[in-house]
Design a protein around this motif. Structure first.
Motif, PDB file in Angstrom:
ATOM      1  N   UNK A 596       0.935  -1.056  -0.090  1.00  0.00           N
ATOM      2  CA  UNK A 596      -0.179   0.040  -0.005  1.00  0.00           C
ATOM      3  C   UNK A 596       0.853   1.414   0.022  1.00  0.00           C
ATOM      4  N   UNK A 597       2.084   1.020   0.515  1.00  0.00           N
ATOM      5  CA  UNK A 597       2.836   2.286   0.653  1.00  0.00           C
ATOM      6  C   UNK A 597       3.688   2.672  -0.318  1.00  0.00           C
ATOM      7  N   UNK A 598       3.677   1.737  -1.540  1.00  0.00           N
ATOM      8  CA  UNK A 598       4.482   1.783  -2.920  1.00  0.00           C
ATOM      9  C   UNK A 598       3.303   1.939  -3.895  1.00  0.00           C
ATOM     10  N   UNK A 599       3.684   2.936  -4.882  1.00  0.00           N
ATOM     11  CA  UNK A 599       2.802   3.006  -6.037  1.00  0.00           C
ATOM     12  C   UNK A 599       3.186   1.970  -7.035  1.00  0.00           C
ATOM     13  N   UNK A 600       4.450   1.462  -6.996  1.00  0.00           N
ATOM     14  CA  UNK A 600       4.924   0.424  -8.005  1.00  0.00           C
ATOM     15  C   UNK A 600       4.244  -0.821  -7.640  1.00  0.00           C
ATOM     16  N   UNK A 646      13.511 -16.137  -0.606  1.00  0.00           N
ATOM     17  CA  UNK A 646      12.449 -15.130  -0.136  1.00  0.00           C
ATOM     18  C   UNK A 646      13.008 -14.332   0.873  1.00  0.00           C
ATOM     19  N   UNK A 647      13.590 -15.046   2.070  1.00  0.00           N
ATOM     20  CA  UNK A 647      14.155 -14.387   3.166  1.00  0.00           C
ATOM     21  C   UNK A 647      15.368 -13.436   2.933  1.00  0.00           C
ATOM     22  N   UNK A 648      16.253 -13.788   2.204  1.00  0.00           N
ATOM     23  CA  UNK A 648      17.460 -12.986   1.642  1.00  0.00           C
ATOM     24  C   UNK A 648      16.941 -11.892   1.001  1.00  0.00           C
ATOM     25  N   UNK A 649      16.178 -11.963   0.134  1.00  0.00           N
ATOM     26  CA  UNK A 649      15.515 -10.828  -0.964  1.00  0.00           C
ATOM     27  C   UNK A 649      14.756  -9.869   0.107  1.00  0.00           C
ATOM     28  N   UNK A 650      14.314 -10.269   1.300  1.00  0.00           N
ATOM     29  CA  UNK A 650      13.484  -9.460   2.138  1.00  0.00           C
ATOM     30  C   UNK A 650      11.992  -9.353   1.643  1.00  0.00           C
ATOM     31  N   UNK A 651      11.614 -10.278   0.864  1.00  0.00           N
ATOM     32  CA  UNK A 651      10.168 -10.434   0.589  1.00  0.00           C
ATOM     33  C   UNK A 651       9.293 -10.932   1.652  1.00  0.00           C
ATOM     34  N   UNK A 652       9.903 -11.864   2.415  1.00  0.00           N
ATOM     35  CA  UNK A 652       9.408 -12.646   3.833  1.00  0.00           C
ATOM     36  C   UNK A 652      10.508 -12.103   4.777  1.00  0.00           C
ATOM     37  N   UNK A 653      10.003 -11.973   6.177  1.00  0.00           N
ATOM     38  CA  UNK A 653      10.945 -11.539   7.086  1.00  0.00           C
ATOM     39  C   UNK A 653      11.039 -12.672   8.200  1.00  0.00           C
ATOM     40  N   UNK A 670       6.330  -9.028   4.254  1.00  0.00           N
ATOM     41  CA  UNK A 670       7.110  -7.884   4.417  1.00  0.00           C
ATOM     42  C   UNK A 670       6.336  -6.793   3.522  1.00  0.00           C
ATOM     43  N   UNK A 671       5.340  -5.986   4.290  1.00  0.00           N
ATOM     44  CA  UNK A 671       4.644  -4.872   3.875  1.00  0.00           C
ATOM     45  C   UNK A 671       5.550  -3.590   3.315  1.00  0.00           C
ATOM     46  N   UNK A 672       6.617  -3.543   3.593  1.00  0.00           N
ATOM     47  CA  UNK A 672       7.408  -2.434   3.431  1.00  0.00           C
ATOM     48  C   UNK A 672       8.474  -2.747   2.351  1.00  0.00           C
ATOM     49  N   UNK A 673       8.354  -3.812   1.489  1.00  0.00           N
ATOM     50  CA  UNK A 673       9.358  -4.227   0.605  1.00  0.00           C
ATOM     51  C   UNK A 673       9.442  -3.187  -0.329  1.00  0.00           C
ATOM     52  N   UNK A 674      10.907  -2.942  -0.653  1.00  0.00           N
ATOM     53  CA  UNK A 674      11.276  -1.707  -1.815  1.00  0.00           C
ATOM     54  C   UNK A 674      12.559  -2.562  -2.668  1.00  0.00           C
ATOM     55  N   UNK A 675      12.357  -2.037  -3.860  1.00  0.00           N
ATOM     56  CA  UNK A 675      13.568  -2.415  -4.773  1.00  0.00           C
ATOM     57  C   UNK A 675      13.720  -1.492  -5.807  1.00  0.00           C
ATOM     58  N   UNK A 676      15.033  -1.276  -6.428  1.00  0.00           N
ATOM     59  CA  UNK A 676      15.273  -0.455  -7.431  1.00  0.00           C
ATOM     60  C   UNK A 676      14.493  -0.861  -8.807  1.00  0.00           C
TER      61      UNK A 676
END
Length: 774
Positions: A596-600, A646-653, A670-676
């Motif tokens: 929800x916090x990401x527009x992407x 999945x944990x290493x990529x921080x998709x799951x915590x 992870x609801x705050x997941x971000x990536x470039x």
């Protein structure tokens, strides 16, 4: 008597006096020439005397030349007369030549040669005229004497002139003449300019003096060979022996080779300039022996230094010189092989890392190719692509390709790294070469492949990597894949590549099958869930190096409907066929809608097992390890790697645990997941998995080899019926060495297995003898 009046035909003294005057004019005053009329009357004088008949009455004995020719009528064959004429001619030639010889005594060296050639030229020109004047004598009296073999020392008149020169001139002056010729040739060898035409004229005279006593129309080279060629060859040998020993002791080997090359070329030219062509076959071998053979050890000793300094011009010169003598190149080939082998091993050592498993395939293959290219170019340029050097290069390359520091004594690492290099080339990448360049690189790959001993190892790894490229859709080009398979087929035959070719065929058939399924699905009233894009690869089990899943897997509800629909479609199309689903090779793309916090909106590229885990989070945000294991149905060895990425990529915590897979550990979305990146690849193989897969491949190769060796033993024994142990082992190695190099202990083990299975048996009372059991 007038010089234009014929003498009485029956008066020998008058006739000879008349002829002698003419001979003096021809032999001593040749430059003044002989008129046609004078020539004709001299000819007639010989004819009239030799053709006379004592019983015939003649009204006149004096004829002008024209009258004698026009009023002659056929007459009965006269008796053959001419012996006195012949003997007097012999005496005349003797006196004439003794005068020439006496005059020659005042000359020496080059002036003697000039006098000799001048007199020879005049004499032989005059001899041809004399021969024509006495032609009637030749045709009748001389011919009869020779035919009836009355006298072995009777010749036609021209041959008589040559014989007389040889007997009364040459036999007395030949020593001084030949010494003068040899001195002139030595001067030329010493760099002085000489008159080569003078030598040629003298030597041509020696050739002309070779008379065949059995057939005066033929000549031989006896005079040339016995009087000139033999001392010339001896002088040549002495000259070059002295020069070469002195020169090589004072100069470098490259300088000596230049000198020897120049000398050999000079002698070749000398034959063309003034020697008889037949001398070539004796002169050149003598020069080669003295200049090359006698110094071969010193030349051999200089080879390594030239190799080390890459002196290609000098190496080529050494090759051309030593190629002239028997077995002269053998030590060079052996040294070249050892040098190339050492260069290859050293090059690999320089780039080797402590862990061969982490070794860069491109760096490894490029190093092998660099060494091969360098010495292949040298072989083609310096050694003219000679078969012995090509074989030495191939043998050396075979050694450092199969047994180097990276291989650690085994030969199966090179084919593995070569297959991995091919995988890099044929996989989609920004670093891929252009199409034209790629073809050249693939040709280079085949160069290294030629030297690989364990071609079955390459085949196994290449097959697995090709399967991954095709299944994962990462192949750069269908054309490039086909080209590489064609090259392998050309090198190893149809059987070697039949499964690889079938894999490409299956991909084409699967594409058609998918299009047909989608068409059926769209026209069906039971249209599957439209949110899932479904693509299937149907692969023939016998051609693909794929194994069944090592774990169970509960297919997520989102794709079950499509899965069931395809099963029904395929069973209808191919009755009796069974589909075995390889979920461990399947993959998916999932879109995110929970951030929800990401527009992407991110796209996760995941494995089927990761898809099974992530789709659980459509129902809840947090699961324990045990809950995920139950819902996915995955065994720990499949679940842990999937979760780990999945944990290493921080998709799951990870919560309530230290390591992935810990009992009671919890995995929170992870609801705050971000990536470039918008597209994130999570479908990656862990290093531990890669090593396990490599080890498994090597294990499979060893198992396959045992079956191949057993099959070869049975095939050989079936043909030969009875064989000794050692012969059987040699035959197995011979038959299989194009595929891999069988080890003797492994062959023995296979023999024991076949004895136990009763395919073969030991022959009673015969040591180490086997027979085939039908």
């Amino acid at each position: 008597m007038s010089s234009m009046q014929l003498p009485p035909h029956n008066d020998f003294n008058a006739t000879w006096a008349f002829l002698e005057e003419g001979l003096d004019q021809v032999m001593c005053r040749f430059e003044q020439g002989l008129t046609r009329a004078r020539y004709s009357i001299l000819y007639s004088a010989v004819h009239n005397y030799c053709a006379r008949s004592d019983s015939a009455l003649h009204s006149t004995t004096q004829y002008s030349t024209i009258q004698s020719q026009s009023s002659r009528r056929p007459a009965p064959a006269p008796p053959l007369i001419g012996g006195e004429v012949y003997l007097n001619l012999c005496e005349y030639l003797k006196r004439h030549l003794e005068n020439i010889r006496a005059e020659s005594e005042q000359y020496m060296d080059e002036s003697l040669l000039q006098y000799y050639t001048k007199q020879w030229t005049r004499y032989t020109a005059a001899a041809r005229v004399v021969n024509n004047i006495f032609m009637y004598l030749n045709r009748y009296w001389v011919k009869r004497e020779i035919d009836e073999d009355r006298k072995s020392d009777v010749y036609d008149v021209f041959s008589l002139t040559l014989y007389s020169w040889k007997k009364y001139m040459f036999e007395y002056v030949h020593y001084n003449v030949i010494s003068a010729v040899l001195k002139l040739i030595e001067k030329q060898r010493n760099g002085e300019v000489i008159e080569t035409g003078l030598i040629k004229n003298v030597i041509d005279s020696f050739v002309s003096l070779g008379l065949d006593h059995n057939d005066s129309s033929k000549s031989n080279l006896d005079v040339y060979r016995n009087y000139f060629e033999q001392p010339f060859l001896e002088a040549t040998e002495v000259y070059y022996k002295t020069e070469s020993e002195k020169f090589i002791s004072e100069n470098s080997i490259p300088d000596y080779m230049k000198k020897a090359e120049v000398r050999l070329n000079e002698e070749e030219t000398r034959v063309q300039l003034f020697l008889h062509p037949s001398t070539h076959q004796t002169l050149v071998p003598i020069c080669e022996t003295v200049l090359v053979k006698n110094q071969e050890e010193s030349i051999w000793d200089g080879f390594q230094g030239l190799l080390d300094l890459d002196k290609q011009e000098d190496l080529h010169r050494m090759y051309t010189l030593l190629a002239r003598i028997e077995e002269g190149l053998n030590p060079l080939r052996a040294s070249f092989e050892a040098h190339v082998k050492k260069a290859g091993l050293t090059a690999i050592e320089r780039i080797a890392q402590s862990e061969a498993d982490g070794f860069d395939p491109k760096s490894y293959v490029d190093t092998l190719l660099d060494v091969h290219k360098k010495y292949n170019d040298l072989t083609q340029s310096a050694f003219c692509g000679e078969a012995g050097f090509v074989a030495a290069l191939d043998k050396a390359c075979g050694e450092f390709v199969n047994r180097n520091k990276v291989c650690k004594g085994a030969s199966n690492k090179s084919p593995e790294l070569l297959a991995r290099f091919c995988d890099q080339l044929l996989k989609k990448s920004a670093k891929n070469p252009e199409e034209d360049e790629l073809e050249d690189v693939l040709n280079n790959v085949m160069t290294v492949f030629k030297y690989v001993e364990d071609k079955d190892v390459f085949q196994k790894f290449y097959s697995k990597m090709l399967a991954k490229r095709l299944v994962n859709g990462t192949s750069a080009s269908d054309d490039a894949e086909g080209s590489m398979i064609s090259k392998l087929k050309e090198a190893c035959g149809f059987e070697y590549t039949s499964k690889l070719q079938r894999m490409l065929t299956d991909m084409s058939l699967s594409k058609e099958l998918n299009e047909e399924f989608k068409s059926v699905a769209q026209n069906s009233s039971e249209t599957p869930n439209s949110s899932a894009d479904f693509n299937i690869l149907v692969l023939s089990a016998g051609s693909w190096p794929l194994s069944a899943p090592s774990t169970s897997f509960n297919l997520p509800d989102d794709v079950v409907q499509m899965y069931d629909k395809f099963q029904q479609f395929y069973q209808t199309k191919h009755i009796g066929r069974k589909l075995n689903w390889l979920f461990q090779l399947s993959k998916a793309e999932l879109k995110t809608h929970y951030l929800k916090s990401s527009k992407v909106s991110y796209t996760f590229m995941v494995s089927a097992y990761q898809m099974g885990i992530l789709l659980q989070y459509n129902n809840a945000d947090s699961y324990t390890y045990e809950e995920l294991q139950k819902s996915t149905g995955l065994a720990s060895e499949a679940l842990n790697p999937a979760l780990g990425i999945l944990v290493k990529a921080k998709v799951l915590l990870l919560r309530d645990g230290t390591n992935v897979g810990d009992a009671g550990s919890r995995y929170v979305l992870n609801q705050d997941f971000k990536s470039k990146k918008v597209r994130i690849n999570l479908n990656m193989q862990m290093k531990m998995e890669q090593k396990a897969e490599t080890d498994e491949t090597h294990k499979n190769i060893e198992e396959d080899r045992m079956f191949v060796m057993q099959a070869a033993i049975v095939r050989i024994m079936k043909t030969r019926k009875v064989m000794k142990h050692v012969v059987l082992i040699d035959e197995v190695i011979t038959q299989l060495q194009s595929r891999f190099k069988p080890r003797v202990p492994a062959i023995k083990k296979c023999i024991d297995v076949l004895l136990e299975k009763e395919y073969i048996e030991r022959v009673e009372n015969q040591k180490d003898m086997y027979s085939y059991v039908a």
